[in-house]
Structures are given as structure tokens and as C-alpha cells.
Design an enzyme around this catalytic site. Structure first.
Site, PDB file in Angstrom:
ATOM      1  CE  LYS A  79      85.724  -7.996  26.170  1.00 49.25           C
ATOM      2  NZ  LYS A  79      86.851  -7.062  26.412  1.00 49.25           N
ATOM      3  CB  SER A 154      87.289  -7.265  30.155  1.00 49.87           C
ATOM      4  OG  SER A 154      87.484  -6.555  28.924  1.00 49.87           O
ATOM      5  CB  SER A 178      90.545  -5.818  27.939  1.00 48.48           C
ATOM      6  OG  SER A 178      90.327  -5.188  29.173  1.00 48.48           O
TER       7      SER A 178
END
Length: 489
Positions: A79, A154, A178
Site C-alpha cells: 500500500k 482504503s 481498511s
């Protein structure tokens, strides 16, 4: 069976036998990105040259028959809020569009120490603020099961890339769900460790008391392997817990007999899509047939979790994001006449609307005259939510319920309604407020063909139990073996 459908241990075995090279693995990842990422847009930055150089060096070590750990040569995507030395890290924000870190996050370094190959950085909601990956400062990511739908957020890029089989594993961060919510939406496994189990050093902070890094994988066994590599005490992180890390692989016994499961009535009834509820109840019946028992329990303060979370997370975000001012790093506004104008213009131009919304909410909650009414009250409610978990765990070994109230929703469906979007996190947020470990695993598919996930929540630092139960359920079912048509062949 394609290369990316195999378990990490199977690929590792082929490397040891010299049936595969690390270069083969890296080239396979790079090719898969080229083949499918145009449709899903999970990848932000690819480091092809460095990945191939590292693969060559690891192959030379293999030829010398040097000892190799389980993640040796395996490709990973991180990420884009996890700092990587020499590889652009933007947190999917235009404000950090030119940021090339000079150091590695602890988890990045641990993957290097394990000789994994970080090939790319993955798309996300800007500064991890969002639940659909539509808040990226660059472009939205799409769900590999149906590209008209969101992958969740996210860590949507990390989950979508895993579902699309672009890497052998990915890492995400989880502040209010997330990792787990996009894992559920994309039909993969997402593990949020106990707060403090994995170092946050080098994670671009959203809400420091809630953020936690964890793995997203195809199956539970792979999640256990990756967690083993990244867990542990880190003196660089003041919130890191000096707690012994057990052997997670030895916990995967397949045994659930006598296990006591609590199912919160607040998270299985009203507001949960009927197909989601039916799949989770079917999973409970499966575990019951394997010797576990379950009972409905009450966690009465769950209804306050969403407003509590958004007050606390936004307040911490307001503080954490103050460092992005155009002076020290990141993009700087060019049209400012003085220092105050520089701050204003840089932040106005660099931050997206969701980030601005949360900064404003957090600044208001922390302001003089409102601190006690909002921030302090939210901290008090957080304590009540923690006590709810403690009360349940006095009688049960773990808690089980849906990961999300619904399956993935369409792109654009909720982007203009922040409250509706925030309520999507009702099942995951309480876990972050309590700092507990939780895992989302596939437990079925809806009539529209989209995956359904269920969440297993454990006691603090008891990742071993949730991994054991998740693995046992996974071995008795086949949901995790399905993959999107997008990546077939």
C-alpha cells in the site's frame, strides 16, 4: 493451476528444488500487471528495474544453495502509505506526488530481510481516508469481480491486486477496517493484527491510535506466513508491543472442537443484507458441525462506534497531517506571496475533498470549547466499547460476524453521501477502537456474483486462534478457491 493460485509454501518448495527461479516469479508479476491492471488500476508505481536486479541477485544466492526463508523471492505489492526507500511513496495524494523516501518502513525492511521482492506500490484512498478507493488523488481502483463496482478501501489497491493475482501477497493498513472491508469486497483474506503487534514505523499516519499494518493474501496459511515475517517488537515505534511472537503456522491444526463463538446481535440483524446474513449463518453451521458452539451476544455500545471513530480518527488526522505544509517535503504551491499563503495554497491544492473534510472535522472537535464535548466524550465511549469486548471474551474464545453489511457497491453510488459511506464500516470499526486482532475470510457469494466476507475477532495478541479457526473453516469450504473471470487463463 497457475503460479499465483499456489500457496506460498508450494512456490517456496519449487524454488528450493530449482524448478522455478526468482526471476520467473518477478517476471510473472510484471506480466500479470501488464495483462490485467489496465482494467482494475490497482498499481501506482512499479519498480521493474530494481525488482529484476534483486531477482538476479537472489537467483545467484540460490545457485550457491544458501539457506532461504519462506518468503524468499516472492513478489509483493505494498500500500502506498508504507514508506519504501528509493521507491516513490505518495499515500495516493498529489501533495506527496514527488516524494521519494530515503528510508524504509520497518515492515519494508523486514520483507527485504526475508528476501521478498517488493515490485510495486498500490493505490489507496488518499492518506487512507475512505472506504471505496474512489478518494485516491490519481484514479479510482475497480473491483476485479466486476469493474463497475468498488474494491473497498482504503487498501482497495492491495485487495484488488491480490484478487487479480498480481503478486503472491500484499500489505495494507487498517484504521477502521481498511484491510478487512476491501478483502471482503474482493474475495480474499485480510488480517488486521493486534494494535502494536506490527511496527507502524514508516507508515504515513492517519490516526496513530488506530492504524495497523497487516497482510492481504489468497488464503489463511499465506496470511500466517506473512504475519510471521512482519510481526515483532520495534524500538523505533513507541506503540510497538514487546510481546513474544508465537509460531503461527503451528496454530493451523484444523481443530475447532470445543471452541466458543459469540455472535453480536447488533451486527447480524437489522441493517445487514439478507444474503450476507445467510452466508455468515451458514458458516456458523459449518463450524458447529466441526465441533464449535456459538451463541448470540450483545455489544450494546456498537451503535456509537461510527461517530466515536470519526471524531477520534479525524482529530488525530488533523494533528498528523499538519506536517504537510509545503515546506519540508512534498509538493509546494508556486503562487504564494508569503508563508501563510504557502501553507494555505499547498494544502488547498494538494489535499482532496475527503481529506479536507476530516481535517476540518478533527480540528473542530479539538478546538477550545468543544474538546470536552466531542473528543473527550468519544474517548469515554471508546472505553465502553472496549468493555463490551472484554465482557464477551470472558465467556467466549472469539467473536464472529459479517465483515461488511453488504457486498461491494457501484462506483459513484455513495461518493456524494459521506454518512452513508461511513456507515459501511459499522462491522469493522469497533475492532480498531479496541485494538484487537481480526481476520476477514470469504464465506460465500451473493446472487450478483460478488464475494461475501465474514470476520473473526480475537483477544489481544491472540492472532493464533483466529488464524486457526479461519484456516479450519477454509479447509472445509471452497469459497477461497474462486477467482474473478478477469484473471482466468
Amino acid at each position: 493451476m497457475s503460479l499465483f493460485d499456489q500457496r506460498l509454501s508450494e512456490v517456496h518448495s519449487q524454488l528450493r528444488k530449482r524448478e522455478l527461479s526468482v526471476t520467473d516469479l518477478v517476471e510473472a508479476s510484471l506480466q500479470q500487471i501488464k495483462d490485467v491492471d489496465g482494467a482494475i488500476k490497482a498499481v501506482l508505481h512499479v519498480d521493474e528495474e530494481a525488482a529484476l536486479q534483486q531477482a538476479k541477485a537472489l537467483d545467484e544466492r540460490l545457485a550457491k544453495e544458501e539457506e532461504m526463508g519462506l518468503l524468499y523471492g516472492l513478489t509483493a505489492g505494498l500500500k502506498d502509505n508504507i514508506v519504501t526507500k528509493g521507491l516513490r511513496t505518495t499515500a495516493a495524494s498529489k501533495l506527496l506526488g514527488n516524494y521519494d523516501p530515503v528510508y524504509d518502513a520497518t515492515v519494508s525492511q523486514k520483507l527485504k530481510d526475508a528476501n521478498a521482492v517488493v515490485v510495486a506500490k498500490l493505490n489507496m484512498d488518499e492518506f487512507a481516508m475512505g472506504g471505496s478507493n474512489e478518494n485516491s488523488g490519481f484514479f479510482p481502483t475497480r473491483n476485479p469481480w466486476n469493474t463497475e463496482y468498488v474494491p473497498g478501501g482504503s487498501s482497495g489497491g492491495s485487495a484488488a491486486a491480490m484478487a487479480a493475482r498480481q503478486f503472491f501477497f500484499t500489505l495494507g493498513s487498517d484504521t477502521g477496517g481498511s484491510i478487512r472491508q476491501p478483502a471482503a469486497f474482493c474475495g480474499v483474506v485480510g488480517l488486521k493484527p493486534t494494535y502494536g503487534r506490527v511496527s507502524r514505523y514508516g507508515l504515513i499516519a492517519f490516526a496513530s491510535s488506530l492504524d495497523q499494518i497487516g497482510p492481504i493474501t489468497k488464503n489463511v496459511e499465506d496470511a500466517a506466513y506473512v504475519l510471521q515475517a512482519i510481526a515483532g517488537y520495534d524500538p523505533y515505534d513507541s506503540t510497538s508491543a514487546d510481546v513474544e511472537v508465537p509460531d503461527y503456522l503451528s496454530a493451523l491444526t484444523g481443530e475447532v472442537k470445543g471452541l466458543r463463538i459469540g455472535v453480536p446481535k447488533e451486527l447480524i440483524g437489522e441493517g445487514i443484507d439478507p444474503e450476507v446474513r445467510e452466508s455468515v449463518l451458514a458458516a456458523l453451521k459449518q463450524l458447529e458441525s466441526m465441533g464449535a458452539t456459538w451463541s448470540e451476544v450483545s455489544m450494546p455500545h456498537t451503535e456509537y462506534a461510527v461517530p466515536t471513530y470519526y471524531l477520534l480518527a479525524s482529530s488525530e488526522a488533523s494533528s498528523n497531517l499538519a506536517r504537510f505544509d509545503g515546506v519540508r517535503y512534498g509538493v509546494r504551491a508556486e503562487n504564494a506571496d508569503n508563508l501563510i499563503e504557502l501553507y494555505k495554497e499547498t494544502r488547498s491544492q494538494g489535499f482532496g475533498s475527503e481529506v479536507k473534510r476530516r481535517i476540518m472535522l478533527g480540528t473542530y472537535a479539538l478546538s477550545s470549547g468543544y474538546y470536552d464535548a466531542y473528543y473527550k466524550k468519544a474517548q469515554q465511549v471508546r472505553t465502553l466499547i472496549i468493555q463490551d469486548f472484554q465482557n464477551v471474551f470472558a465467556d467466549f474464545d472469539l467473536i464472529l460476524h459479517p465483515t461488511t453489511p453488504t457486498t461491494a457497491f457501484k462506483l459513484g453510488e455513495k461518493v456524494d453521501d459521506p454518512v452513508k459511506m461511513y456507515l459501511e464500516d459499522i462491522c469493522t470499526i469497533p475492532v480498531n477502537l479496541a485494538g484487537l486482532p481480526a481476520i476477514s475470510i470469504p464465506c460465500g457469494f451473493a446472487s450478483n456474483g460478488l464475494p461475501i466476507g465474514m470476520q473473526l475477532v480475537g483477544k489481544a495478541f491472540d492472532e493464533a486462534t483466529i488464524l486457526r479457526v479461519a484456516h479450519a473453516y477454509e479447509q472445509a469450504t471452497s469459497h477461497h478457491q474462486r477467482k474473478p473471470e478477469l484473471v482466468r487463463g
